[in-house]
Design a protein around this motif. Sequence first.
Motif, short mmCIF file in Angstrom:
data_model
loop_
_atom_site.label_atom_id
_atom_site.label_comp_id
_atom_site.label_asym_id
_atom_site.label_seq_id
_atom_site.Cartn_x
_atom_site.Cartn_y
_atom_site.Cartn_z
N LEU A 1 -11.51 12.87 -10.16
CA LEU A 1 -11.65 12.21 -8.86
C LEU A 1 -10.56 12.73 -7.92
O LEU A 1 -9.41 12.91 -8.32
CB LEU A 1 -11.48 10.69 -9.00
N GLY A 2 -10.93 12.95 -6.67
CA GLY A 2 -9.97 13.34 -5.65
C GLY A 2 -10.17 12.54 -4.39
O GLY A 2 -11.17 11.85 -4.23
N SER A 3 -9.20 12.63 -3.47
CA SER A 3 -9.27 11.84 -2.25
C SER A 3 -8.38 12.46 -1.19
O SER A 3 -7.36 13.08 -1.49
CB SER A 3 -8.83 10.41 -2.53
N ALA A 4 -8.77 12.24 0.07
CA ALA A 4 -7.93 12.64 1.20
C ALA A 4 -7.04 11.50 1.68
O ALA A 4 -6.28 11.66 2.62
CB ALA A 4 -8.82 13.11 2.36
N SER A 5 -7.11 10.34 1.02
CA SER A 5 -6.44 9.14 1.52
C SER A 5 -4.92 9.26 1.54
O SER A 5 -4.28 8.82 2.49
CB SER A 5 -6.84 7.93 0.66
N LYS A 6 -4.34 9.82 0.51
CA LYS A 6 -2.88 9.90 0.43
C LYS A 6 -2.35 11.16 1.11
O LYS A 6 -1.28 11.14 1.72
CB LYS A 6 -2.42 9.88 -1.03
N SER A 7 -3.09 12.25 1.00
CA SER A 7 -2.61 13.51 1.56
C SER A 7 -2.84 13.61 3.06
O SER A 7 -2.07 14.26 3.77
CB SER A 7 -3.31 14.69 0.86
N HIS A 8 -3.91 12.97 3.58
CA HIS A 8 -4.24 13.10 4.99
C HIS A 8 -4.27 11.74 5.69
O HIS A 8 -3.43 11.45 6.53
CB HIS A 8 -5.57 13.84 5.16
N TRP A 9 -5.23 10.89 5.33
CA TRP A 9 -5.28 9.55 5.94
C TRP A 9 -6.31 8.70 5.23
O TRP A 9 -7.46 9.14 5.02
CB TRP A 9 -5.62 9.66 7.42
N ARG B 1 0.83 -1.20 0.00
CA ARG B 1 0.00 0.00 0.00
C ARG B 1 0.86 1.25 0.00
O ARG B 1 1.73 1.42 0.86
CB ARG B 1 -0.92 0.03 1.22
N CYS B 2 0.60 2.14 -0.95
CA CYS B 2 1.19 3.48 -0.92
C CYS B 2 0.28 4.34 -0.05
O CYS B 2 -0.42 5.23 -0.54
CB CYS B 2 1.28 4.06 -2.34
N ALA B 3 0.25 4.07 1.22
CA ALA B 3 -0.69 4.76 2.11
C ALA B 3 0.02 5.12 3.40
O ALA B 3 0.37 4.22 4.18
CB ALA B 3 -1.90 3.87 2.39
N PRO B 4 0.23 6.40 3.67
CA PRO B 4 0.93 6.81 4.87
C PRO B 4 0.02 6.80 6.09
O PRO B 4 -1.21 6.82 5.96
CB PRO B 4 1.37 8.24 4.55
N PRO B 5 0.58 6.76 7.28
CA PRO B 5 -0.24 6.92 8.49
C PRO B 5 -0.77 8.34 8.57
O PRO B 5 -0.33 9.24 7.84
CB PRO B 5 0.75 6.62 9.62
N ALA B 6 -1.71 8.55 9.46
CA ALA B 6 -2.30 9.88 9.63
C ALA B 6 -1.26 10.86 10.17
O ALA B 6 -0.35 10.48 10.91
CB ALA B 6 -3.49 9.81 10.58
N HIS B 7 -1.42 12.12 9.81
CA HIS B 7 -0.52 13.14 10.35
C HIS B 7 -1.03 13.61 11.72
O HIS B 7 -2.21 13.41 12.07
CB HIS B 7 -0.39 14.32 9.38
N PRO B 8 -0.17 14.21 12.55
CA PRO B 8 -0.55 14.54 13.92
C PRO B 8 -1.76 15.47 14.04
O PRO B 8 -2.48 15.42 15.04
CB PRO B 8 0.72 15.23 14.47
N GLY B 9 -2.00 16.31 13.05
CA GLY B 9 -3.11 17.26 13.15
C GLY B 9 -4.49 16.63 13.00
O GLY B 9 -5.50 17.31 13.22
N ALA C 1 -5.00 24.03 4.94
CA ALA C 1 -4.39 22.77 4.52
C ALA C 1 -2.90 22.88 4.22
O ALA C 1 -2.16 21.91 4.41
CB ALA C 1 -5.12 22.23 3.29
N GLU C 2 -2.44 24.01 3.75
CA GLU C 2 -1.07 24.10 3.22
C GLU C 2 0.02 23.79 4.25
O GLU C 2 0.98 23.09 3.93
CB GLU C 2 -0.83 25.46 2.57
N PRO C 3 -0.05 24.29 5.49
CA PRO C 3 1.02 23.94 6.43
C PRO C 3 1.18 22.43 6.63
O PRO C 3 2.29 21.91 6.66
CB PRO C 3 0.58 24.64 7.73
N VAL C 4 0.06 21.73 6.76
CA VAL C 4 0.11 20.28 6.93
C VAL C 4 0.66 19.61 5.69
O VAL C 4 1.54 18.74 5.76
CB VAL C 4 -1.29 19.73 7.26
#
Length: 478
Positions: A306-314, A113-121, A358-361
């Motif tokens: 199509l867009g998604s928050a899966s890769k950029s956020h969680w 999976r090219c899927a990162p863990p969630a970011h702290p925010g 969103a940009e700082p994160v």
Amino acid sequence: MLPPGGRISGVRLVRLLGSWRKNGARQGSADLAAAIRLLVADGRLPVGTRLPSERELTDVLPVSRTTITTALDQLRDEGLVASRRGAGSWINGPVGGGGGILGGDDTLIDLTRCAPPAHPGLAQAMAAALTQMPQHLVSHGYHERGLPQLRQAIADRYTARGLPTSADQVVVTSGAQHAWALALRLFAGPGDRVLVEQPTYPNALEAVRAASAVPVPVPMTDDGWEVDAYEAALRQAGPRLAYLIPDFQNPTGSLLSSAGREALAAVLRKAHTPVVVDETLVELSLTDEPMPLPMAAFGGDLVVTLGSASKSHWGGLRVGWIRASAEIVHRLVSTRAAIDLGTPVFEQLVLSELLKDAEPVLRQRRLEFAAQRDVAVEALAQHCPQWSFKVPSGGLGLWCTLDAPMSTRIAVVAQNHGLRLVPGPRWAVHGGCEQMLRVPYTQSSEVLREAIGRLGVVATSVAGTGFLADAELAVPVA
């Protein structure tokens, strides 16, 4: 008690096995067992699946019954297959020593999976969303288009990228895969052809097949997309729809230039072919170079994005979206009720909070991914120097060219070294890509170094001897 699960016919199992024999007649049982392990690890033979009888397999496989019996006995010894007199055999558990690959083995490193863990925010955004929930609890909670505040936030991000967008051009979905299924339902039916890149995202291909449509591959070149090849495919295949990933294409990492977008959009317009553009990775540019305008800026109303928050956020948020013309949005919403009645409210509120600033994160995420990419590049150069790849300017994975067509063999043997990989053929419409392997860099730097060190050991063993000996395959991962 037998586990729940369907039965797979001998003919279908043979089709899934493909070219499973690697080492000649003397290693037939080992090769067959290894191929079945890979199907289980890939999820194509789920736990509980009833297997054909040995007699049926003898009729459809060009091997002796002794070979089949030996292979199944080996898988029974490993716990992968279970049998009972009068009830046959079935897939009993996950692949790996002691059930490691899908179970609770702490030494497993999952590179599927090219899927990162969630970011702290994310936790803070969830807390803020929770305070807003009471005002939504007094309503029915169904929002076929999505919450107005989230649709406006998504529209504003498109506008900021140079593509003027209003909230009525946005539909919120339960991830990009759900968005793709909705688009397929609208544009393509049984037997219709759908143009896709090759290689491309395996789950996108599965969605095409699930819709009883026919994926038509157009090969990616070393430079990315060849417009002439698309023009020829459009003319010869007459597809009802095209599916593209122009922003850090999965798995190659290629980025389609502005000139390429303009030329490809012109070809699609000329053929009157709608195109679904998957922008799942668009936020993950790892350089300071400006990004090209979205494909919809060149293709107009023919483009569904199509867009998604899966890769950029969680990935656990399971929130995606569709950006299209107001007319297409209306048609999508009209047909959505056959699949679902809307995306969960809480997750939409969380993403609304994340998009407020969103940009700082995203800037911090990009720095982390760039550092992890560089670690993966360095580790591959050290442990797999015979492999080659282009360093992508964005995205989450490296698409490696191996020194021999052994991707499937590497994926099989890697399981016994605590690694889970997607073999190259999964990215192709009709097989192939056996000399290719995707290596994601979404793990921490420490884990990446360990994973690629193990991968180097696997690559050396496979290149030297084919599959490892059966005794070595059975060694539990420590």
